[in-house]
Design a protein around this motif. Sequence first.
Motif, mmCIF file in Angstrom:
data_model
loop_
_atom_site.group_PDB
_atom_site.id
_atom_site.type_symbol
_atom_site.label_atom_id
_atom_site.label_comp_id
_atom_site.label_asym_id
_atom_site.label_seq_id
_atom_site.Cartn_x
_atom_site.Cartn_y
_atom_site.Cartn_z
ATOM 1 N N GLU A 1 0.964 4.174 1.235
ATOM 2 C CA GLU A 1 0.452 4.823 2.316
ATOM 3 C C GLU A 1 0.767 6.486 2.190
ATOM 4 N N GLY B 1 -6.589 -6.172 13.827
ATOM 5 C CA GLY B 1 -7.479 -7.102 12.923
ATOM 6 C C GLY B 1 -8.786 -6.367 12.617
ATOM 7 N N HIS B 2 -9.502 -6.961 11.504
ATOM 8 C CA HIS B 2 -10.811 -6.562 11.152
ATOM 9 C C HIS B 2 -11.426 -7.484 10.465
ATOM 10 N N PHE C 1 3.837 -4.803 3.919
ATOM 11 C CA PHE C 1 3.474 -5.609 5.179
ATOM 12 C C PHE C 1 2.934 -7.011 5.018
ATOM 13 N N LEU D 1 6.708 -0.995 11.586
ATOM 14 C CA LEU D 1 5.824 -2.062 10.983
ATOM 15 C C LEU D 1 4.465 -1.490 11.000
ATOM 16 N N MET D 2 4.236 -0.737 12.021
ATOM 17 C CA MET D 2 2.699 -0.202 12.171
ATOM 18 C C MET D 2 1.997 0.094 10.881
ATOM 19 N N ARG D 3 2.558 0.878 10.137
ATOM 20 C CA ARG D 3 2.038 1.496 8.957
ATOM 21 C C ARG D 3 3.192 1.652 7.868
ATOM 22 N N MET E 1 0.139 -9.557 5.598
ATOM 23 C CA MET E 1 -1.380 -9.622 6.088
ATOM 24 C C MET E 1 -2.000 -11.144 6.303
ATOM 25 N N GLU F 1 -5.362 -1.049 15.335
ATOM 26 C CA GLU F 1 -6.191 -2.031 14.715
ATOM 27 C C GLU F 1 -5.265 -3.070 14.476
ATOM 28 N N GLY G 1 -9.170 -9.548 7.876
ATOM 29 C CA GLY G 1 -7.901 -9.198 8.051
ATOM 30 C C GLY G 1 -7.182 -9.263 9.268
ATOM 31 N N ILE G 2 -5.897 -9.563 9.357
ATOM 32 C CA ILE G 2 -4.975 -9.392 10.438
ATOM 33 C C ILE G 2 -3.807 -8.916 9.908
ATOM 34 N N GLY G 3 -3.067 -7.609 10.322
ATOM 35 C CA GLY G 3 -1.922 -7.224 10.046
ATOM 36 C C GLY G 3 -0.836 -7.981 10.878
ATOM 37 N N ARG H 1 0.829 -1.295 -0.050
ATOM 38 C CA ARG H 1 -0.048 0.136 -0.016
ATOM 39 C C ARG H 1 0.752 1.267 -0.147
HETATM 40 P P1 ATP Z 1 -5.803 1.277 8.601
HETATM 41 O O1 ATP Z 1 -7.070 1.808 8.959
HETATM 42 O O2 ATP Z 1 -4.674 0.901 9.751
HETATM 43 O O3 ATP Z 1 -5.266 1.955 7.486
HETATM 44 P P2 ATP Z 1 -7.096 -0.445 7.053
HETATM 45 O O4 ATP Z 1 -8.366 -0.602 7.872
HETATM 46 O O5 ATP Z 1 -7.104 0.153 5.774
HETATM 47 O O6 ATP Z 1 -5.921 -0.289 7.973
HETATM 48 P P3 ATP Z 1 -7.472 -3.498 6.309
HETATM 49 O O7 ATP Z 1 -7.649 -3.069 4.819
HETATM 50 O O8 ATP Z 1 -8.633 -3.570 7.403
HETATM 51 O O9 ATP Z 1 -6.574 -2.102 6.825
HETATM 52 O O10 ATP Z 1 -6.426 -4.512 6.446
HETATM 53 C C1 ATP Z 1 -6.153 -5.437 7.413
HETATM 54 C C2 ATP Z 1 -5.342 -5.150 8.527
HETATM 55 O O11 ATP Z 1 -4.225 -4.904 7.927
HETATM 56 C C3 ATP Z 1 -5.520 -4.121 9.382
HETATM 57 O O12 ATP Z 1 -6.438 -4.379 10.234
HETATM 58 C C4 ATP Z 1 -4.195 -3.694 10.071
HETATM 59 O O13 ATP Z 1 -3.877 -4.592 11.128
HETATM 60 C C5 ATP Z 1 -3.426 -4.320 8.889
HETATM 61 N N1 ATP Z 1 -2.697 -3.058 7.886
HETATM 62 C C6 ATP Z 1 -3.309 -2.231 7.146
HETATM 63 N N2 ATP Z 1 -2.682 -1.288 6.595
HETATM 64 C C7 ATP Z 1 -1.322 -1.506 7.123
HETATM 65 C C8 ATP Z 1 0.161 -0.911 6.777
HETATM 66 N N3 ATP Z 1 0.195 0.163 5.997
HETATM 67 N N4 ATP Z 1 1.130 -1.540 7.470
HETATM 68 C C9 ATP Z 1 0.937 -2.547 8.410
HETATM 69 N N5 ATP Z 1 -0.403 -3.285 8.654
HETATM 70 C C10 ATP Z 1 -1.581 -2.860 7.796
#
Ligand code: ATP
Length: 577
Positions: A142, A407-408, A155, A149-151, A157, A405, A440-442, A140
């Motif tokens: 971003e 997981g979703h 990454f 590793l947070m964003r 998933m 976040e 999803g789980i990051g 992505r």
């Molecule tokens: P965020 O709101 O944090 O951008 P998202 O809602 O876009 O995340 P999802 O599409 O739901 O993310 O992706 C599933 C999981 O992937 C998220 O719950 C998160 O844990 C992880 N994730 C998403 N974007 C990233 C990223 N850029 N880097 C690391 N982990 C990510």
Amino acid sequence: MRWTRTLIPTLREDPQDAEIDSHKLMLRAGLIRKLSGGLYIFMPLGLRALKKVEAIVREEMDRAGALEILMPALQPAELWEKTGRLTTMGPGMFKLKDRQDRLLALGPTHEEVVTDLITREINSYRQLPCTVYQIQTKFRDEIRPRFGLMRAKEFIMKDAYSFDTSADAADISYQAMYDAYARLFTRCGLRVKPVEADTGAIGGKWSHEFMVMADSGEDAVIECTACSYAANVEKAERAVTVPAPCTACPVVEPVATPNTRTIEAVAAFLKVPAARIVKTVIFTADSKPVAALVPGDREVNEHKLLRILGAKTLERADDATVARVTGAPVGYAGPIGLTIPIYADQALENACDIIAGANAADTHLLHVCIGRDARVTAFCDLVNACEDDICPRCAKPLRLTRGIEVGHVFKLGTKYTEAFDSRYLNEAGKAEIMIMGCYGIGVTRTLQAIIEQCHDANGIVWPASVAPYAVALLSLDPKDESVRTAVANLERQLESNGIDVLVDDRDDRPGVKFKDADLVGFPFRVVVGAKSLAKGCVELKRRSGGDSELIPIETAAVRIGQAVAEARAALNPVSAN
Ligand code: ATP
Ligand code: MG
């Protein structure tokens, strides 16, 4: 494994560009190294921990009946055209061309690829329900990669997708994933909170984010101070008490308010609190103008308005549209006399004796009673819930916190299966659309979230289930023959009992070894030194706290093995049953 034969580049100082504790610690403990913005290399210890998190995720997905597959990261752009997401994903998606000039994307997610697959492979109700998953790299672009590793831009998933024949069956698949998530995060040593999340334009109530509560979290979460209600701030609701309709409010009266285009300016000019003024915002929803009314101290939540309108697009109206629909310059809009649909926040129902724009330049209206004077299309929840609002479940105060976040889970309905015309033949031989969910789980974000939640001033405090090694075996006198033998024996015994152990055999001062063991955060530290060995003992200490204990060398392997097994079992709700 021996410290001198692996690569653990620990750092004494906090790295410059790391802002949050977990990012600093991942770098300091030598778990990861930065390649460039949003791109990281896993070093040997980081990779070991990551593999353990992945293994837990995999076990729980398998237990829930999901089937592991592996889809390519590189995806043909045509698939994304089918759902319109080639455009709507915008610049967040990495795109590239092959030598035949075909457009490809590096997958930010896999709904399109998996729906295409299932449409081709599943055609009968007999093959459903079906949940598939993969653990795979996502890309992505971003806007602001940060916090390690947070964003990140790249990454790992875990993404799962369920396909069902009915809404009821889809609920069961959703619940199975929800329960698996709760279990797997617990097994990773994480405390998570499932919070209700916005479902965007897709609708329905069915989305939860799993949050690790932390001040450094990027998501704002509303939670109840008394019950378990919790929701992402974009979605959170509040209870509102609607007063009885007013009977004695004076008639509406215009008042000159020169150069007061904002609520703050009107409030200051008329010397009233912002909450006494109604904020009227003009939007265009699918290119038609609508008005949203909210109390002056609140903002319109555009996600909620979009959902209520059932519109595809929603944007703030431009100045020309505002002037056309209100007959006044921007800043003086009000509900009285508007001919476009008016949606008002529930707190404004029966709101009495308040102030509103007059739809005329430099003028506001006093003594407005919404019920009496305005033609409101509907009263609904249109704002973000705030600290001290009232819980919609139990009427106690809400509070605002932050979360990461990890997981979703999301009930998608038929958004993708309709785009791909994914049909199965039901028992009567009729072709029906499949109902879908995505989950999803990051994985890499989860790894760092564990550190964000499990650390102290000295370093990481790994939960036993995901530590790169369960035991650090410190050889304090590596030149001493008896110490060397005792360490080698203990290492062999522990490893043959399935316990991963890292021997610190460096020719360094004990202080350095103690500091590094704390920094890296091995759950158990075993010290073998000439002095205690002379008494036939080694020293065992837990990273999570408590005193160190002297244990006889003959029974040390058994004692340590028990301690590790107990620590692992404590995190595993499944093994406890
Ligand atoms: P965020 O709101 O944090 O951008 P998202 O809602 O876009 O995340 P999802 O599409 O739901 O993310 O992706 C599933 C999981 O992937 C998220 O719950 C998160 O844990 C992880 N994730 C998403 N974007 C990233 C990223 N850029 N880097 C690391 N982990 C990510
Ligand atoms: Mg999400």
